[in-house]
Design a protein around this motif. Structure first.
Motif, PDB file in Angstrom:
ATOM      1  N   HIS A 265      -2.025  -2.834   9.299  1.00  0.00           N
ATOM      2  CA  HIS A 265      -1.236  -1.695   8.823  1.00  0.00           C
ATOM      3  C   HIS A 265      -0.187  -2.083   7.782  1.00  0.00           C
ATOM      4  N   LEU A 266      -0.098  -3.354   7.472  1.00  0.00           N
ATOM      5  CA  LEU A 266       0.746  -3.795   6.366  1.00  0.00           C
ATOM      6  C   LEU A 266      -0.098  -3.846   5.096  1.00  0.00           C
ATOM      7  N   GLN A 267       0.427  -3.281   4.030  1.00  0.00           N
ATOM      8  CA  GLN A 267      -0.313  -3.230   2.768  1.00  0.00           C
ATOM      9  C   GLN A 267       0.444  -3.994   1.685  1.00  0.00           C
ATOM     10  N   LEU A 268      -0.309  -4.562   0.762  1.00  0.00           N
ATOM     11  CA  LEU A 268       0.308  -5.277  -0.349  1.00  0.00           C
ATOM     12  C   LEU A 268       0.997  -4.303  -1.297  1.00  0.00           C
ATOM     13  N   GLY A 269       2.168  -4.697  -1.776  1.00  0.00           N
ATOM     14  CA  GLY A 269       2.903  -3.864  -2.715  1.00  0.00           C
ATOM     15  C   GLY A 269       3.755  -2.830  -2.015  1.00  0.00           C
ATOM     16  N   HIS A 270       4.438  -2.023  -2.803  1.00  0.00           N
ATOM     17  CA  HIS A 270       5.285  -0.948  -2.269  1.00  0.00           C
ATOM     18  C   HIS A 270       4.480   0.337  -2.220  1.00  0.00           C
ATOM     19  N   VAL A 271       4.139   0.758  -1.019  1.00  0.00           N
ATOM     20  CA  VAL A 271       3.355   1.974  -0.823  1.00  0.00           C
ATOM     21  C   VAL A 271       4.281   3.180  -0.919  1.00  0.00           C
ATOM     22  N   PRO A 272       3.858   4.244  -1.632  1.00  0.00           N
ATOM     23  CA  PRO A 272       4.679   5.461  -1.675  1.00  0.00           C
ATOM     24  C   PRO A 272       5.003   5.961  -0.269  1.00  0.00           C
TER      25      PRO A 272
END
Length: 342
Positions: A265-272
């Protein structure tokens, strides 16, 4: 088929309480998995249900009948062991029919039931072989067949796949689930492998130190773990735990909570609309085919992140990861109990 109900069951060896006040209801036809780390009491609890160990306290019912003090042969259950427990001097046919022979069933009935189960398990070509001439997977199928021919009220499985290699474990696991879907016999299955538990169980019971930490469906335990122990045990790789980032702690107006978020559930970059973000350093990358596991270091502590394919990163790179609010879990920093942060 039958329900299995435990009411305040305890088991003590000498002065050590191995099972502590376990109450549990397993529905007719349900596939229930007992899971937990080594020493959690799961095999002892299974052996107590079977009657191989006598409960020190509490009551145990099978099919509505109190069997707390009944011997194993009176409980109408069949057990499949980790070691297979086949008689080496007997053929597959003789092993499968031996229990019915002890019960003095007619020879024609024994033959009919053994042949029927052999067809189900694709054992017909092996019926005249002895266990030494069988592979591990074939021996396990024979052990299951021996249990099935008895047509018991319940099946009990004690880590039956632990002696098999990974590929064979997966295949036999599917066979067991397919058989359960066909027979709908109440089943209790012990494993230390949480992946096995998640893929097999209608209900999972998580044990620790002889107590039930949580029971429920695989999705319930994955989505809403009752405490930090369950959260860390269910799911692979394990859930990340860290202190709340300052801005999130301020927004929630709490300081006593610990944050949990699963690697997937962690994604690379800044998710909106992300509720939390971390700036990290890549410690290592483990390529696993369809996905990669990133081992990161952040100001909040180490983090594991699962990402699809192969990210354009290397050890020493810097990267940001973020997660949406619906994927965050909160636990009391002292008790470890799940908390609903508002």
């Amino acid at each position: 088929m039958a329900t299995i109900e435990l009411k305040g069951v305890g088991k003590r060896f000498a002065h050590v309480d191995v099972i502590k006040d376990v109450s549990l209801s397993i529905a007719d036809g349900e596939f229930c998995v007992l899971v937990g780390p080594s020493g959690s009491g799961k095999s002892t609890l299974l052996r107590t249900i079977a009657g191989l160990e006598e409960a020190t306290s509490g009551q145990l019912f099978i099919g509505g009948r109190d069997v707390t003090r009944e011997p194993p042969k009176s409980r109408d259950i069949a057990m499949v062991f980790q070691s297979y427990a086949l008689y080496p001097q007997m053929t597959v046919r003789e092993n499968m029919g031996f229990g019915l022979k002890l019960m003095k069933r007619p020879a024609e009935e024994i033959r009919r039931r053994v042949d029927e189960v052999a067809r189900m398990l694709s054992l017909e070509p092996l019926m005249e072989r002895r266990p030494a001439a069988l592979s591990g997977g074939q021996r396990q199928r024979v052990a299951m067949g021996r249990a099935m021919v008895r047509e018991p009220a319940a099946f009990l499985f004690d880590e039956p796949l632990s002696n098999l290699d990974a590929a064979l474990r997966s295949a036999v696991r599917q066979e067991i689930r397919a058989l359960h879907a066909r027979l709908r016999t109440t089943s209790v299955y012990v494993t230390h492998d949480q992946v096995e538990a998640m893929t097999m169980g209608d209900t999972i019971v998580v044990l620790r130190d002889g107590r039930v930490e949580q029971s429920g469906s695989p999705t319930e335990l994955y989505d809403r773990p009752a405490n930090r122990f369950v959260a860390g045990f269910i799911g692979s790789p394990a859930m990340n735990f860290c202190a709340l980032p300052g801005e999130l702690g301020t927004a929630l107006d709490v300081t006593r909570l610990q944050l949990g978020v699963r690697p997937e559930h962690l994604q690379l970059g800044h998710v909106p609309d992300a509720a939390v973000a971390f700036d990290c350093r890549v410690e290592s990358i483990e390529f696993m085919g369809a996905q990669s596991q990133l081992n990161l270091q952040s100001a909040a502590g180490p983090l594991v992140v699962n990402v699809p394919d192969r990210p354009a990163l290397s050890s020493g790179s810097t990267v940001s990861v973020s997660a949406l609010r619906r994927h965050l879990h909160f636990f009391d920093a002292q008790s470890g109990l799940r908390q609903e942060a508002v």
